[in-house]
Enzyme design. Structure first.
Site, PDB file in Angstrom:
ATOM      1  NE  ARG A 104      24.826 -16.482  -1.226  1.00  0.00           N
ATOM      2  CZ  ARG A 104      24.602 -17.084  -2.377  1.00  0.00           C
ATOM      3  NH1 ARG A 104      25.482 -17.932  -2.865  1.00  0.00           N
ATOM      4  NH2 ARG A 104      23.488 -16.865  -3.048  1.00  0.00           N
ATOM      5  CB  THR A 108      31.244  -9.873  -2.686  1.00  0.00           C
ATOM      6  OG1 THR A 108      30.682 -10.188  -1.398  1.00  0.00           O
ATOM      7  CG2 THR A 108      31.510  -8.377  -2.747  1.00  0.00           C
ATOM      8  CG  ASP A 200      16.936 -16.404   0.710  1.00  0.00           C
ATOM      9  OD1 ASP A 200      16.846 -16.916   1.857  1.00  0.00           O
ATOM     10  OD2 ASP A 200      17.721 -15.486   0.461  1.00  0.00           O
ATOM     11  CG  ASP A 203      14.272 -14.245   2.361  1.00  0.00           C
ATOM     12  OD1 ASP A 203      14.517 -13.805   3.502  1.00  0.00           O
ATOM     13  OD2 ASP A 203      14.680 -13.699   1.320  1.00  0.00           O
TER      14      ASP A 203
HETATM   15  C1  PRP Z   1      22.350 -19.005   2.687  1.00  0.00           C
HETATM   16  C2  PRP Z   1      22.502 -20.431   3.156  1.00  0.00           C
HETATM   17  C3  PRP Z   1      23.975 -20.555   3.390  1.00  0.00           C
HETATM   18  C4  PRP Z   1      24.552 -19.674   2.298  1.00  0.00           C
HETATM   19  C5  PRP Z   1      25.021 -20.560   1.188  1.00  0.00           C
HETATM   20  O1  PRP Z   1      22.358 -18.127   3.749  1.00  0.00           O
HETATM   21  O2  PRP Z   1      21.712 -20.736   4.262  1.00  0.00           O
HETATM   22  O3  PRP Z   1      24.406 -20.135   4.667  1.00  0.00           O
HETATM   23  O4  PRP Z   1      23.479 -18.835   1.845  1.00  0.00           O
HETATM   24  O5  PRP Z   1      25.681 -19.823   0.229  1.00  0.00           O
HETATM   25  P1  PRP Z   1      27.240 -20.012  -0.083  1.00  0.00           P
HETATM   26  O6  PRP Z   1      27.487 -21.487  -0.127  1.00  0.00           O
HETATM   27  O7  PRP Z   1      27.385 -19.361  -1.420  1.00  0.00           O
HETATM   28  O8  PRP Z   1      28.012 -19.321   0.984  1.00  0.00           O
HETATM   29  P2  PRP Z   1      22.119 -16.557   3.544  1.00  0.00           P
HETATM   30  O9  PRP Z   1      23.396 -15.862   3.320  1.00  0.00           O
HETATM   31  O10 PRP Z   1      21.053 -16.350   2.530  1.00  0.00           O
HETATM   32  O11 PRP Z   1      21.614 -16.098   4.983  1.00  0.00           O
HETATM   33  P3  PRP Z   1      20.254 -16.461   5.757  1.00  0.00           P
HETATM   34  O12 PRP Z   1      20.343 -17.909   6.130  1.00  0.00           O
HETATM   35  O13 PRP Z   1      20.288 -15.544   6.923  1.00  0.00           O
HETATM   36  O14 PRP Z   1      19.095 -16.187   4.837  1.00  0.00           O
HETATM   37  N1  URA Z   2      21.315 -19.551  -0.376  1.00  0.00           N
HETATM   38  C1  URA Z   2      20.018 -19.924  -0.512  1.00  0.00           C
HETATM   39  O1  URA Z   2      19.206 -19.783   0.423  1.00  0.00           O
HETATM   40  N2  URA Z   2      19.647 -20.449  -1.687  1.00  0.00           N
HETATM   41  C2  URA Z   2      20.486 -20.636  -2.715  1.00  0.00           C
HETATM   42  O2  URA Z   2      20.071 -21.161  -3.762  1.00  0.00           O
HETATM   43  C3  URA Z   2      21.825 -20.228  -2.560  1.00  0.00           C
HETATM   44  C4  URA Z   2      22.220 -19.693  -1.365  1.00  0.00           C
END
Ligand code: PRP
Ligand code: URA
Length: 209
Positions: A104, A108, A200, A203
């Protein structure tokens, strides 16, 4: 309209509480994601079809059952979805595993694609799409669209924590997709994080912050 199943279960509530706690370390966090994923997988398997066959126990002949119907595919959205794969594979060991890479954009909040590798016959399988977090729903809707563009007809999405906004978006854009969620939380905050959520997920799973 697809199913919206929210697991209302004391064991899940107990495990979710430890998962949410900011003092829970990476190792325990990873273990809990796996355990909750097992429970979500059982729930998502509730409507799978069975065929009967005869077996013999040490005591008598009896009717046994095995899963029949379409083969399964498991597709985690990277990175955080990876944490759910082992738990779901424990329940469905014969499933093939595909991967969709997406992150994400912090400004944005829109998903950015970076990887996609799916089983060749994904369109013939029931697909379990995995992501612990359903926040705005942008990543989920993009991943669902990718699967549908390849001809996938049956999609079950498994999330550990969802925001009402994300659930609404997926239900509106993809009303045929079934959702299995451990908790629908209160809301999204101004940074697009789920409240109270767990922070997160990627993370915390991989210890990158
Ligand atoms: C997180 C999560 C989803 C997304 C959800 O991933 O695991 O894929 O955010 O957010 P949304 O519903 O607003 O799209 P992230 O983008 O943090 O990537 P990561 O799993 O690599 O940390
Ligand atoms: N992605 C995450 O990992 N946590 C949140 O709360 C939202 C998006």
């Amino acid at each position: 309209m697809g199913k919206l199943i929210v697991l209302d279960n004391p064991i899940i509530k107990h495990k979710l509480t430890i998962l949410r706690d900011k003092n829970t370390g990476t190792n325990e966090f990873r273990q809990l994601i796996k355990e909750i994923s097992v429970l979500l997988a059982y729930s998502a398997g509730n409507d799978l079809s069975l065929e009967e066959f005869e077996i013999e126990t040490p005591v008598a002949k009896t009717t046994g059952y095995r899963l029949s119907g379409k083969k399964l595919g498991i597709v985690p959205i990277l990175r955080a979805g990876l944490g759910m794969v082992d738990g779901v594979l424990d329940v469905f060991p014969a499933a093939r595993v595909g991967h969709i890479g997406m992150y994400r954009d912090e400004e944005t909040l829109k998903p950015v694609d970076y990887y996609c590798k799916l089983p060749k016959d994904a369109n013939k399988r029931d697909i379990f799409l995995l992501d612990p977090m359903l926040a705005t729903g942008g990543s989920a809707c993009d991943a669902i669209e990718k699967l549908k563009n390849l001809g996938v007809e049956s999609i079950k999405m498994l999330n550990i924590i969802a925001a009402p906004e994300g659930v609404e978006k997926v239900r509106k854009e993809h009303p045929d997709v079934n959702l299995y969620i451990a908790s629908i939380d209160e809301k999204l905050n101004e940074n697009g994080y789920i409240v109270p959520g767990l922070g997160d997920a990627g993370d915390r799973l991989f210890g990158t912050k």
